[in-house]
Motif scaffolding. Sequence first.
Motif, PDB file in Angstrom:
ATOM      1  N   GLY A  58       0.827  -1.201   0.000  1.00 58.92           N
ATOM      2  CA  GLY A  58       0.000   0.000   0.000  1.00 58.92           C
ATOM      3  C   GLY A  58       0.863   1.253   0.000  1.00 58.92           C
ATOM      4  O   GLY A  58       0.524   2.255  -0.638  1.00 58.92           O
ATOM      5  N   THR A  59       1.980   1.194   0.706  1.00 57.41           N
ATOM      6  CA  THR A  59       2.893   2.328   0.774  1.00 57.41           C
ATOM      7  C   THR A  59       3.461   2.640  -0.612  1.00 57.41           C
ATOM      8  O   THR A  59       3.503   3.801  -1.036  1.00 57.41           O
ATOM      9  N   ASP A 147      -6.778   7.382   0.805  1.00 60.35           N
ATOM     10  CA  ASP A 147      -6.052   6.312   1.477  1.00 60.35           C
ATOM     11  C   ASP A 147      -7.125   5.407   2.076  1.00 60.35           C
ATOM     12  O   ASP A 147      -7.643   5.667   3.169  1.00 60.35           O
ATOM     13  N   ALA A 149      -6.791   2.223   2.824  1.00 60.20           N
ATOM     14  CA  ALA A 149      -6.145   1.021   3.367  1.00 60.20           C
ATOM     15  C   ALA A 149      -7.103   0.235   4.271  1.00 60.20           C
ATOM     16  O   ALA A 149      -7.032  -0.988   4.357  1.00 60.20           O
ATOM     17  N   HIS A 150      -8.019   0.963   4.944  1.00 56.78           N
ATOM     18  CA  HIS A 150      -8.944   0.328   5.897  1.00 56.78           C
ATOM     19  C   HIS A 150     -10.300   0.025   5.278  1.00 56.78           C
ATOM     20  O   HIS A 150     -11.169  -0.503   5.968  1.00 56.78           O
ATOM     21  N   SER A 173      -4.697  -1.319   0.737  1.00 53.57           N
ATOM     22  CA  SER A 173      -3.571  -2.138   1.216  1.00 53.57           C
ATOM     23  C   SER A 173      -4.053  -3.571   1.437  1.00 53.57           C
ATOM     24  O   SER A 173      -5.191  -3.791   1.840  1.00 53.57           O
ATOM     25  N   LYS A 178      -5.562  -6.105   7.039  1.00 56.01           N
ATOM     26  CA  LYS A 178      -6.491  -5.282   6.253  1.00 56.01           C
ATOM     27  C   LYS A 178      -7.654  -6.142   5.720  1.00 56.01           C
ATOM     28  O   LYS A 178      -7.635  -7.368   5.861  1.00 56.01           O
ATOM     29  N   TYR A 309      -3.746   5.892  16.079  1.00 60.72           N
ATOM     30  CA  TYR A 309      -2.321   5.752  15.834  1.00 60.72           C
ATOM     31  C   TYR A 309      -1.603   6.723  16.755  1.00 60.72           C
ATOM     32  O   TYR A 309      -2.206   7.709  17.189  1.00 60.72           O
TER      33      TYR A 309
HETATM   34  C1  LIG Z   1      -1.686  -0.169   6.247  1.00 63.95           C
HETATM   35  C2  LIG Z   1      -1.769   1.258   5.888  1.00 63.95           C
HETATM   36  C3  LIG Z   1      -0.997   1.848   4.870  1.00 63.95           C
HETATM   37  C4  LIG Z   1       0.151   1.167   4.190  1.00 63.95           C
HETATM   38  O1  LIG Z   1      -0.107  -0.040   3.660  1.00 63.95           O
HETATM   39  P1  LIG Z   1       1.040  -1.159   3.535  1.00 63.95           P
HETATM   40  O2  LIG Z   1       0.407  -2.137   2.595  1.00 63.95           O
HETATM   41  O3  LIG Z   1       1.262  -1.711   4.906  1.00 63.95           O
HETATM   42  O4  LIG Z   1       2.251  -0.518   2.967  1.00 63.95           O
HETATM   43  C5  LIG Z   1      -1.246   3.157   4.539  1.00 63.95           C
HETATM   44  N1  LIG Z   1      -2.173   3.881   5.183  1.00 63.95           N
HETATM   45  C6  LIG Z   1      -2.911   3.380   6.188  1.00 63.95           C
HETATM   46  C7  LIG Z   1      -3.938   4.219   6.837  1.00 63.95           C
HETATM   47  C8  LIG Z   1      -2.711   2.051   6.581  1.00 63.95           C
HETATM   48  O5  LIG Z   1      -3.429   1.562   7.611  1.00 63.95           O
END
Ligand SMILES: *Cc1c(COP(=O)(O)O)cnc(C)c1O
Length: 364
Positions: A58-59, A147, A149-150, A173, A178, A309
Amino acid sequence: MTQAHIPYGRQSIDEADIRAVEAVLRGAWLTQGPTVEAFEDAVARRVQARHAVAFSSGTAALHGCTAVVGLGAGDLVVTSPLTFMASANCARYVGASVGLVDVRPETLNLDIGQIPAEADAVVAVHYAGLPVDLRDLNVRPRVVIEDAAHALGASTPDGPVGNCARSDMCMFSFHPVKPVTTGEGGIVTTNDDSLAEKLRQFRSHDIERTPDRGAWAYQISEIGFNYRMTDIQAALGLSQLTKLDTFIHRRNELADRYRALLAPLPVELPPEAPQGFTHGYHLFAVRVRDRERVFNGLRSAGIGVQVHYVPVHHHPISVDIGVGSGELPACDEAYEQLISLPMFPDLTVSEQDRVVATLASLVQ
Ligand SMILES: *Cc1c(COP(=O)(O)O)cnc(C)c1O
């Protein structure tokens, strides 16, 4: 008797997932090949986007987003302070500046009404799986990145998160905690043909094929990376994706059950999804007084709680932002109290009861 450890999040892997990965291992392609393409098609279809471009994480996917729109030195990229550092670092990777606005206490998402007019881009983080309402974006910066990711499997009145109804690109992500996993992995969805093409080149050394100069020929014009996903990972992702709806349904069931069981306790429950939204419930983050004692008590009882966080502006790297700890009051107050309770599809009702009973003994 010591009881089994319950993590805050964990992947759900079944025999079908294992067989899907095994099939790729027996085939001709291990690195990016036909299974990555099939996974991209499946994700694009699922979230109703024109394109999906898979990445090694995800990064890396977020880095692709800021790079392909040409963000760089002198540009301001605004994000939420209550997020994983990658949401801010994607600006730093391309030499842009990070800006933060406070969260709304009622959603814990960044208050997009506060985004300054001079912002060039926003990275809108759907905290815990509750989508940011991008309809509230009154001044649209040049670039809008989600973003998410969640938030794979979450939705808004505009449709599934990832359809980019009000954004240029949306990142997911596939880290094991996830919504679905590929081990490590990420993806960007977009409806823009040119951005999709640039993302594909960026993740593979910026290689552009030039067949007019020979079947072998290619050229490289920009700095690129090896951010490719493997077919091994994509096979797991394809298999996992067929269970996304079941996973999100289960997470919502567990959230409803937490809400009912925790209602009598002096615990503040997480924001709920407004009418017309589906919550992804990647996290179930409650707020408690005396968080440190409660956190340590849960950990001692074998319950793997976490804090999501440590805010972006509390880290030494964020000296470049110029916002001190305490200067984003809604985020800073939430951070003092937040605890993410176990939340994942395979969490059993009896494990959940044990979490609630332990929490009850600590807060009363
Ligand atoms: C997990 C996460 C990422 C990064 O994802 P990775 O796949 O671990 O690199 C970015 N933003 C948020 C909010 C995340 O929780």
